[in-house]
Design an enzyme around this catalytic site. Structure first.
Site, short mmCIF file in Angstrom:
data_model
loop_
_atom_site.label_atom_id
_atom_site.label_comp_id
_atom_site.label_asym_id
_atom_site.label_seq_id
_atom_site.Cartn_x
_atom_site.Cartn_y
_atom_site.Cartn_z
N THR A 13 0.96 -0.92 0.32
CA THR A 13 0.26 -0.33 -0.29
C THR A 13 0.90 1.00 0.31
O THR A 13 1.78 1.24 1.05
CB THR A 13 -1.25 0.01 0.99
N ARG A 39 -15.41 -6.06 -0.40
CA ARG A 39 -14.56 -5.87 0.56
C ARG A 39 -13.60 -4.16 0.23
O ARG A 39 -13.03 -3.99 -0.35
CB ARG A 39 -13.22 -6.71 1.16
N GLY A 45 -10.51 -1.60 2.96
CA GLY A 45 -9.76 -1.45 3.49
C GLY A 45 -10.00 -0.49 4.17
O GLY A 45 -10.26 0.77 4.39
N ASP A 46 -8.97 0.36 5.24
CA ASP A 46 -9.19 0.66 5.69
C ASP A 46 -8.48 1.93 5.33
O ASP A 46 -8.92 3.76 5.57
CB ASP A 46 -7.79 1.00 6.76
N THR A 101 -0.30 1.87 6.66
CA THR A 101 -1.01 0.33 5.58
C THR A 101 -0.14 -0.73 6.88
O THR A 101 -0.06 -1.40 7.74
CB THR A 101 1.34 -0.11 4.84
N GLY A 102 -1.28 -1.66 6.32
CA GLY A 102 -0.98 -2.56 7.26
C GLY A 102 -2.51 -3.94 7.24
O GLY A 102 -3.42 -3.60 6.49
N GLY A 123 -5.60 -4.22 6.74
CA GLY A 123 -6.61 -2.96 7.60
C GLY A 123 -8.32 -3.21 8.23
O GLY A 123 -8.12 -2.91 9.07
N1 ASP Z 1 -4.15 -1.79 4.41
C1 ASP Z 1 -4.46 -2.42 3.40
C2 ASP Z 1 -5.90 -2.52 3.22
O1 ASP Z 1 -6.31 -3.65 4.27
C3 ASP Z 1 -3.22 -2.76 2.67
C4 ASP Z 1 -1.81 -2.75 3.02
O2 ASP Z 1 -1.79 -2.03 3.55
O3 ASP Z 1 -0.68 -3.86 2.37
O4 ASP Z 1 -6.55 -2.80 2.10
#
Ligand code: ASP
Length: 318
Positions: free
Chosen positions: A177, A205, A207-208, A228-229, A231
């Site tokens: 991300t 779906r 994400g965050d 990033t992470g 989500g």
């Molecule tokens: N945070 C992102 C999500 O959950 C994914 C990522 O950061 O790699 O969509």
């Protein structure tokens, strides 16, 4: 991003890409440009780069499609814009910015977001534009084990559905991300984030990243944050806003607030990942609870620095 699984050439490619993105954004700020323009530019360049999980090079959903999410926030005015589940907008961060600047809304999704982007004259592409062979291979591996995979740290962040917390699936996955935060000469902060989400995620779906307060937040009074992470955990903990709230209500410095969220709040929920942040005084914080996170920073008048792993030793200044 397990160190042993990234070759010297891959390392060099990531550093080169980060440097190539930092420089124009740094130049823009040096010329008196706004934080908002700097984060938009950096994220657009990251979307165009196939190494990262946003725009060209975005991960695949379970249905072998792409669904992209992006957001932008202006810390001076608390205006924000975001799109989710788009698959024809070449640079989703531009669509997010258009939502902020040319609509009465904050978040548009799916077909409605695409119609709006088209109306705004943004570049549209066939969904194939986002695909790369490396991402298809990631999906194949994820499908083989029925896992929804975070394209995040090489230690392979894997959510098994339905059993959470499964062991890492593959050491070769990369954090992807993209995001940018900036402070400009006028003292304004801005944040932007863009992502393809997680490999093998369910269609629909979100994400965050496009959720203001979860993966993206900026407020001149506190900080600009891009996350990033995993989500879902960033959403549940309102991670980006939580950092600003700790600063505003408890008087915590940025670094302490950001570390608290990344090292304690998120892990308590099983959340993994990291974030980039800058406060109104120009302090930076780039914490992550994974083995590495591709990141870089540039102050006007100083050489840009890029880094991948936790130790600062490999921080690279061109
Ligand atoms: N945070 C992102 C999500 O959950 C994914 C990522 O950061 O790699 O969509």
């Amino acid at each position: 991003m397990s160190r042993s699984h990234i070759s010297a050439e891959q390392n060099a490619a990531y550093h080169a890409a980060l440097q190539a993105i930092l420089r124009p954004a740094q130049l823009l700020l040096a010329g008196g440009g706004s934080a908002l323009d700097a984060v938009s530019l950096a994220v657009e360049l990251l979307e165009d780069c196939p190494l990262f999980n946003a725009g060209h090079g975005a991960v695949f959903t379970h249905d072998e499609t792409h669904e992209l999410d992006a957001a932008v926030m202006d810390g001076a005015t608390l205006r924000a814009g975001a799109v989710a589940c788009v698959n024809h907008v070449r640079r989703p961060v531009r669509a997010a910015r258009a939502v902020m600047e040319h609509s009465a809304h904050v978040l548009l999704v799916g077909a409605g977001a695409e119609a709006f982007a088209r109306e705004q004259g943004l570049e549209m592409v066939s969904p194939d534009y986002f695909s790369t062979e490396a991402r298809r291979e990631q999906l194949r591996r994820a499908l083989a084990t029925d896992a929804a995979v975070l394209d995040h740290d090489g230690a392979a962040l894997v959510f098994r559905t339905p059993a959470p917390g499964a062991a890492p699936l593959d050491e070769g996955r990369k954090l992807g991300t993209v995001g940018a935060v900036a402070l400009d000469a006028q003292g304004n902060l801005a944040a932007a984030t863009s992502t393809g989400g997680m490999t093998n995620k369910r269609a629909g779906r979100v994400g965050d990243s496009p959720l203001i307060g979860a993966g993206t937040y900026a407020d001149n009074r506190t900080a600009a944050i891009s996350c990033t992470g995993t989500g879902e955990m960033f959403i549940r903990s309102a991670a980006a806003y939580d950092i600003c709230a700790r600063m505003a209500y408890a008087g915590m410095p940025l670094e302490a607030a950001a570390r608290e969220v990344v090292m304690k709040v998120l892990p308590a929920l099983g959340g993994r990942g990291g974030l980039i942040a800058v406060d109104a005084q120009g302090h930076l914080s780039l914490p992550f609870n994974t083995e590495g996170m591709y990141r870089g920073w540039a102050r006007v008048g100083e050489a840009p620095v890029s880094a991948i792993y936790a130790d600062a030793v490999e921080g690279f200044a061109a």
